[in-house]
Write a protein that holds these residues in place. Sequence first.
Motif, PDB file in Angstrom:
ATOM      1  N   HIS A 199       0.829  -1.206   0.000  1.00 11.99           N
ATOM      2  CA  HIS A 199       0.000   0.000   0.000  1.00 11.99           C
ATOM      3  C   HIS A 199       0.866   1.259   0.000  1.00 11.99           C
ATOM      4  O   HIS A 199       0.591   2.219  -0.729  1.00 11.99           O
ATOM      5  CB  HIS A 199      -0.964   0.004   1.184  1.00 11.99           C
ATOM      6  CG  HIS A 199      -1.893   1.170   1.156  1.00 11.99           C
ATOM      7  ND1 HIS A 199      -2.833   1.335   0.165  1.00 11.99           N
ATOM      8  CD2 HIS A 199      -1.992   2.264   1.946  1.00 11.99           C
ATOM      9  CE1 HIS A 199      -3.479   2.474   0.352  1.00 11.99           C
ATOM     10  NE2 HIS A 199      -2.989   3.064   1.430  1.00 11.99           N
ATOM     11  N   TYR A 200       1.898   1.231   0.807  1.00 12.08           N
ATOM     12  CA  TYR A 200       2.795   2.400   0.804  1.00 12.08           C
ATOM     13  C   TYR A 200       3.433   2.588  -0.573  1.00 12.08           C
ATOM     14  O   TYR A 200       3.604   3.713  -1.031  1.00 12.08           O
ATOM     15  CB  TYR A 200       3.856   2.277   1.908  1.00 12.08           C
ATOM     16  CG  TYR A 200       3.349   2.789   3.242  1.00 12.08           C
ATOM     17  CD1 TYR A 200       2.906   4.110   3.373  1.00 12.08           C
ATOM     18  CD2 TYR A 200       3.285   1.977   4.364  1.00 12.08           C
ATOM     19  CE1 TYR A 200       2.416   4.593   4.578  1.00 12.08           C
ATOM     20  CE2 TYR A 200       2.797   2.458   5.585  1.00 12.08           C
ATOM     21  CZ  TYR A 200       2.363   3.770   5.684  1.00 12.08           C
ATOM     22  OH  TYR A 200       1.872   4.256   6.874  1.00 12.08           O
ATOM     23  N   ASP A 201       3.754   1.491  -1.228  1.00 16.75           N
ATOM     24  CA  ASP A 201       4.335   1.622  -2.572  1.00 16.75           C
ATOM     25  C   ASP A 201       3.322   2.222  -3.549  1.00 16.75           C
ATOM     26  O   ASP A 201       3.667   3.051  -4.387  1.00 16.75           O
ATOM     27  CB  ASP A 201       4.831   0.256  -3.088  1.00 16.75           C
ATOM     28  CG  ASP A 201       6.105  -0.176  -2.356  1.00 16.75           C
ATOM     29  OD1 ASP A 201       6.759   0.709  -1.748  1.00 16.75           O
ATOM     30  OD2 ASP A 201       6.423  -1.378  -2.366  1.00 16.75           O
ATOM     31  N   ARG A 202       2.073   1.772  -3.412  1.00 16.52           N
ATOM     32  CA  ARG A 202       1.034   2.347  -4.287  1.00 16.52           C
ATOM     33  C   ARG A 202       0.924   3.854  -4.053  1.00 16.52           C
ATOM     34  O   ARG A 202       0.797   4.643  -4.979  1.00 16.52           O
ATOM     35  CB  ARG A 202      -0.324   1.708  -3.992  1.00 16.52           C
ATOM     36  CG  ARG A 202      -0.602   0.445  -4.789  1.00 16.52           C
ATOM     37  CD  ARG A 202      -2.072   0.055  -4.731  1.00 16.52           C
ATOM     38  NE  ARG A 202      -2.510  -0.295  -3.388  1.00 16.52           N
ATOM     39  CZ  ARG A 202      -2.404  -1.511  -2.854  1.00 16.52           C
ATOM     40  NH1 ARG A 202      -1.856  -2.498  -3.551  1.00 16.52           N
ATOM     41  NH2 ARG A 202      -2.833  -1.757  -1.633  1.00 16.52           N
ATOM     42  N   LEU A 203       0.981   4.221  -2.756  1.00 20.64           N
ATOM     43  CA  LEU A 203       0.846   5.645  -2.437  1.00 20.64           C
ATOM     44  C   LEU A 203       2.005   6.459  -2.999  1.00 20.64           C
ATOM     45  O   LEU A 203       1.807   7.487  -3.653  1.00 20.64           O
ATOM     46  CB  LEU A 203       0.809   5.833  -0.917  1.00 20.64           C
ATOM     47  CG  LEU A 203      -0.543   5.752  -0.224  1.00 20.64           C
ATOM     48  CD1 LEU A 203      -0.367   5.805   1.285  1.00 20.64           C
ATOM     49  CD2 LEU A 203      -1.459   6.893  -0.677  1.00 20.64           C
ATOM     50  N   THR A 204       3.210   5.986  -2.726  1.00 18.73           N
ATOM     51  CA  THR A 204       4.356   6.810  -3.128  1.00 18.73           C
ATOM     52  C   THR A 204       4.578   6.807  -4.637  1.00 18.73           C
ATOM     53  O   THR A 204       5.263   7.678  -5.162  1.00 18.73           O
ATOM     54  CB  THR A 204       5.654   6.367  -2.404  1.00 18.73           C
ATOM     55  OG1 THR A 204       5.818   4.965  -2.592  1.00 18.73           O
ATOM     56  CG2 THR A 204       5.594   6.684  -0.922  1.00 18.73           C
ATOM     57  N   SER A 205       3.989   5.810  -5.309  1.00 20.42           N
ATOM     58  CA  SER A 205       4.155   5.849  -6.769  1.00 20.42           C
ATOM     59  C   SER A 205       2.979   6.565  -7.449  1.00 20.42           C
ATOM     60  O   SER A 205       2.872   6.561  -8.674  1.00 20.42           O
ATOM     61  CB  SER A 205       4.352   4.434  -7.337  1.00 20.42           C
ATOM     62  OG  SER A 205       3.275   3.625  -6.957  1.00 20.42           O
ATOM     63  N   ALA A 206       2.114   7.171  -6.651  1.00 26.19           N
ATOM     64  CA  ALA A 206       0.957   7.866  -7.239  1.00 26.19           C
ATOM     65  C   ALA A 206       1.351   8.908  -8.293  1.00 26.19           C
ATOM     66  O   ALA A 206       0.677   9.025  -9.320  1.00 26.19           O
ATOM     67  CB  ALA A 206       0.110   8.505  -6.138  1.00 26.19           C
ATOM     68  N   PRO A 207       2.420   9.673  -8.079  1.00 27.73           N
ATOM     69  CA  PRO A 207       2.763  10.653  -9.124  1.00 27.73           C
ATOM     70  C   PRO A 207       3.013   9.992 -10.482  1.00 27.73           C
ATOM     71  O   PRO A 207       2.683  10.556 -11.531  1.00 27.73           O
ATOM     72  CB  PRO A 207       4.046  11.310  -8.598  1.00 27.73           C
ATOM     73  CG  PRO A 207       4.006  11.092  -7.119  1.00 27.73           C
ATOM     74  CD  PRO A 207       3.294   9.786  -6.905  1.00 27.73           C
ATOM     75  N   GLU A 208       3.580   8.766 -10.469  1.00 30.80           N
ATOM     76  CA  GLU A 208       3.837   8.085 -11.748  1.00 30.80           C
ATOM     77  C   GLU A 208       2.567   7.427 -12.283  1.00 30.80           C
ATOM     78  O   GLU A 208       2.288   7.458 -13.478  1.00 30.80           O
ATOM     79  CB  GLU A 208       4.907   6.982 -11.620  1.00 30.80           C
ATOM     80  CG  GLU A 208       6.304   7.497 -11.268  1.00 30.80           C
ATOM     81  CD  GLU A 208       6.538   7.605  -9.769  1.00 30.80           C
ATOM     82  OE1 GLU A 208       6.524   6.566  -9.101  1.00 30.80           O
ATOM     83  OE2 GLU A 208       6.722   8.755  -9.270  1.00 30.80           O
ATOM     84  N   THR A 209       1.806   6.812 -11.396  1.00 33.01           N
ATOM     85  CA  THR A 209       0.634   6.073 -11.872  1.00 33.01           C
ATOM     86  C   THR A 209      -0.554   6.993 -12.139  1.00 33.01           C
ATOM     87  O   THR A 209      -1.532   6.597 -12.765  1.00 33.01           O
ATOM     88  CB  THR A 209       0.181   5.025 -10.830  1.00 33.01           C
ATOM     89  OG1 THR A 209      -0.155   5.719  -9.616  1.00 33.01           O
ATOM     90  CG2 THR A 209       1.265   4.005 -10.549  1.00 33.01           C
ATOM     91  N   GLY A 210      -0.498   8.185 -11.591  1.00 35.96           N
ATOM     92  CA  GLY A 210      -1.615   9.116 -11.786  1.00 35.96           C
ATOM     93  C   GLY A 210      -2.761   8.889 -10.807  1.00 35.96           C
ATOM     94  O   GLY A 210      -3.807   9.521 -10.899  1.00 35.96           O
ATOM     95  N   ALA A 211      -2.546   7.961  -9.857  1.00 42.74           N
ATOM     96  CA  ALA A 211      -3.621   7.705  -8.881  1.00 42.74           C
ATOM     97  C   ALA A 211      -3.825   8.941  -8.015  1.00 42.74           C
ATOM     98  O   ALA A 211      -2.875   9.671  -7.726  1.00 42.74           O
ATOM     99  CB  ALA A 211      -3.249   6.510  -8.015  1.00 42.74           C
ATOM    100  N   LYS A 212      -5.064   9.149  -7.634  1.00 43.94           N
ATOM    101  CA  LYS A 212      -5.342  10.288  -6.760  1.00 43.94           C
ATOM    102  C   LYS A 212      -5.435   9.817  -5.308  1.00 43.94           C
ATOM    103  O   LYS A 212      -5.828   8.679  -5.043  1.00 43.94           O
ATOM    104  CB  LYS A 212      -6.622  10.980  -7.188  1.00 43.94           C
ATOM    105  CG  LYS A 212      -6.422  11.688  -8.516  1.00 43.94           C
ATOM    106  CD  LYS A 212      -7.499  12.686  -8.798  1.00 43.94           C
ATOM    107  CE  LYS A 212      -7.084  13.501 -10.027  1.00 43.94           C
ATOM    108  NZ  LYS A 212      -8.220  14.118 -10.653  1.00 43.94           N
TER     109      LYS A 212
END
Lengths: 395, 437
Positions: free
Chosen positions: B31-44
């Motif tokens: 989950h932390y990886d998903r969060l910190t990669s948000a700028p690349e993945t475009g997730a809000k």
Amino acid sequence: MGTPLSSGSTAVIIDRATRIFEDLSFSAAREWKAAQPGRKVVGYLPIYVPREIIHAAGMLPLGIVGGGDRLEVVHGDAYYQSYICRIPRSTVELGLSGRLDFVDGMLFPSICDVIRNLSGMWKLMFPHVYSRYFDVPQNYADEIGGNYYANELAELREDLARLRGAPITDEELCHSIAVYNENRQLVRELYAYRAEQPWQVPAAESHLLMRAGLVLPVEQHSEMLRDYLAAARQQQRPRRDYCRVVVTGLFCEQPPLNLIKSLELAGCYVVDDDLLLVTRWLTSDVPVEGDPLRNLATAFLHHSESTAAKFEPNPLEKGQYLVRAVRRTGAEGVIFASPSFCDPALLDRPMLQHVLADAGIPYIAFKYAENSGQMQPIREQAGTFADSIKLWSGQ
Amino acid sequence: MNTAAPAPKAAAKDVEKDASMQKQKAMMAAHYDRLTSAPETGAKVCSTFVPGNLNELIGCFDLLNNLPEVNAIQSGLRRISGQYVMEAEKIGHSEDVCTYVKSDIGMMSKGNIAPNGKKFPNPDVLLLSYTGCFTFMKWFELLREQFKCETIMLHTPYMGDGCFTPNMIEYMVKQLRDEVIPKLERVSGVKFDIDRLRERLKKSAQAEDDLVHVLQTARNTPSPIDAYFGGIYYIGPIFGAFRGTDDAIEYYRFLRDEIDERLAQGRGPVTPEGDMGQERYRLVVEGPPNYTHFRQFWKMFYDEGAVVVASSYTKVGGVYDFGFRHDSSRPLETLAEYCLGVYTNRSLPMRIDMLTNYVEEYRADGLLINSIKSCNSFSAGQLLMMREVEKRTGKPAAFIESDLVDPRYFSAANIKNRLESYFQMVEQRRAGARPAA
Ligand code: SF4
Ligand code: SF4
């Protein structure tokens, strides 16, 4: 020799208010209750309750703001850890020592988690007393927060009707709204007069007058305010070269009276404050026509004071009320005086300070407790602040 | 307050971990990886709080849930919260207020680095689920000042009279329908689909069943779990970013099987040093733990054979053990009821009833309160609660004090002394209760 002391002189009025303030047994309220069989008294804590509904039930709303610096807390400390503010423990002390034994109901408004939790403690400690946690909306849309709040008010109305044994009519409510409109007008008038000529209304006197309003029936309090205003306008007090400050953070646990006096002694005229906001929470008259509860709800949503216990939905508005208070009163600075361990005051403070800094308004901050004894440091801090303001404005 | 997956700071070899614990750790890390990669993945990203955490709803908008309380806990466990708290105090935050807030603010001013060493993304929206704690309101006003993003208030009324009313539910449903959902649609660009919400709520209920099963295994003697220190691992996924997901269903089923197996084998709880020895004391604990010395604190219990059989802290993100389940047939109402029912939104008499019930149902030796210096929501009134539970159950209670993430308020010697005297008191009570020879 000036005018002889008449019953209408400020000194006599303040003397009466002081006696009410110092009386930790609430004799004035006890006497009111004893004067007629069947009378009931409903206590409330900071920050706001609609006193109109209590009044409409023919009951006396009694503001309870802790025990100040004159109450010896014997039992209260066994209920609270050292890192919790003073007001709940001295309020518990008032209850356990029998000083509130004539109170028939207690309202605990939504201000913070300490008073919130105290509402449950009261239910356990005084099971025979009607007590209610009084919630208010943090959503200000009429159809959402307004409906919710009007229904909460209706519940309170029903509870109090049960307590008195008869329904509370719309006429009674509208009449009480009118009575409180008048009282709030007088409070606003006093505040405006003080802001204009602070040497005429020392902060300690203004505070004592407001405190009397927590205990006296509202009609008597309005009379007191009227008399005071008339008397104050009659006399000229010396005007000093003090700076003008707004004091904020005092909305719950009360500072010792000496603290308020110390600020003026240190050279700061207090031109606005957030002491006892209940006396002027609604900022304009509540209509006396139509559905009284809806009117109270609308006034709460759209015409009420801003303070830390309320959510500010508009980020641009955050803290602006303080800037406006400064501009309106011609203040030159702000003093943040907060009770130790007070979440609302202390969590809000940095945001308010940022807003003031952006507006170029100087400020200082300190903490107090209702039983703080040492005023010297506060006096020195306020004195230095006053000097620096003068220096600043002289440049 | 709240909960997370503690990753105790110790060499891997001396930390005994159950498979479920490994699994949970991996979920949290992902989950932390998903969060910190948000700028690349475009997730809000939607920041919100653990109590009143509307994860099912947030998921309907494809938003990633970030929980600042959990981040503060992580900072506490990694022993960096102390410096963050001091940093916040340096920039004007009072020494008297909640240390979670200060840890969060201090972390931001030091670069806002997540436990995986990467920078946290700025939130796109702050969902101010105002449930059970006054501090929440100010915390998100402070974050709004910093991030200047959309901030959505969802006000949950307090259950002051020990129940919720139709007026409260209606108020909350209207807020959800007319304000929260339209604003989340606007921020995310995703249209709200109530069937998607129903689907998630169904999944929540499934995981909730398994969680309750696990927590209630502590009714057995010996208890196969520690429902406070161990319980904090168990609640991590459901109180965090996973409620309403398949991952949560899978995790809680796995955990349930694992605990059932321990139970069948008559084993006690697992501790960082392996299986706990003989169960000597059964305790109910009220209040959050200290995180800066989490392992040391826990050790004071298991070294003495003390197991926590029930705790209120593991109910801050939802109280499920008295029957509440998310109900997909009433999607918005059920979210309202969930928010209303979280532990700290319950009146003091309700909290006392719960703790009394735990002492009795879990056949505990008594109640221990860990009072948190900077948390008025939990702490104000706890001394009365202690006396009331003692009176009602006839079992001894004790009071210790610490802080969540401020190491300055953890005094190991004091706490150890208190605990030792408490255990002696329990022994004396037992001896007194035994019939004379
Ligand atoms: S002084 Fe502050 S913290 Fe204490 S009861 Fe009042 S508002 Fe709450
Ligand atoms: S005050 Fe207590 S409940 Fe509130 S955020 Fe802080 S630790 Fe959590």
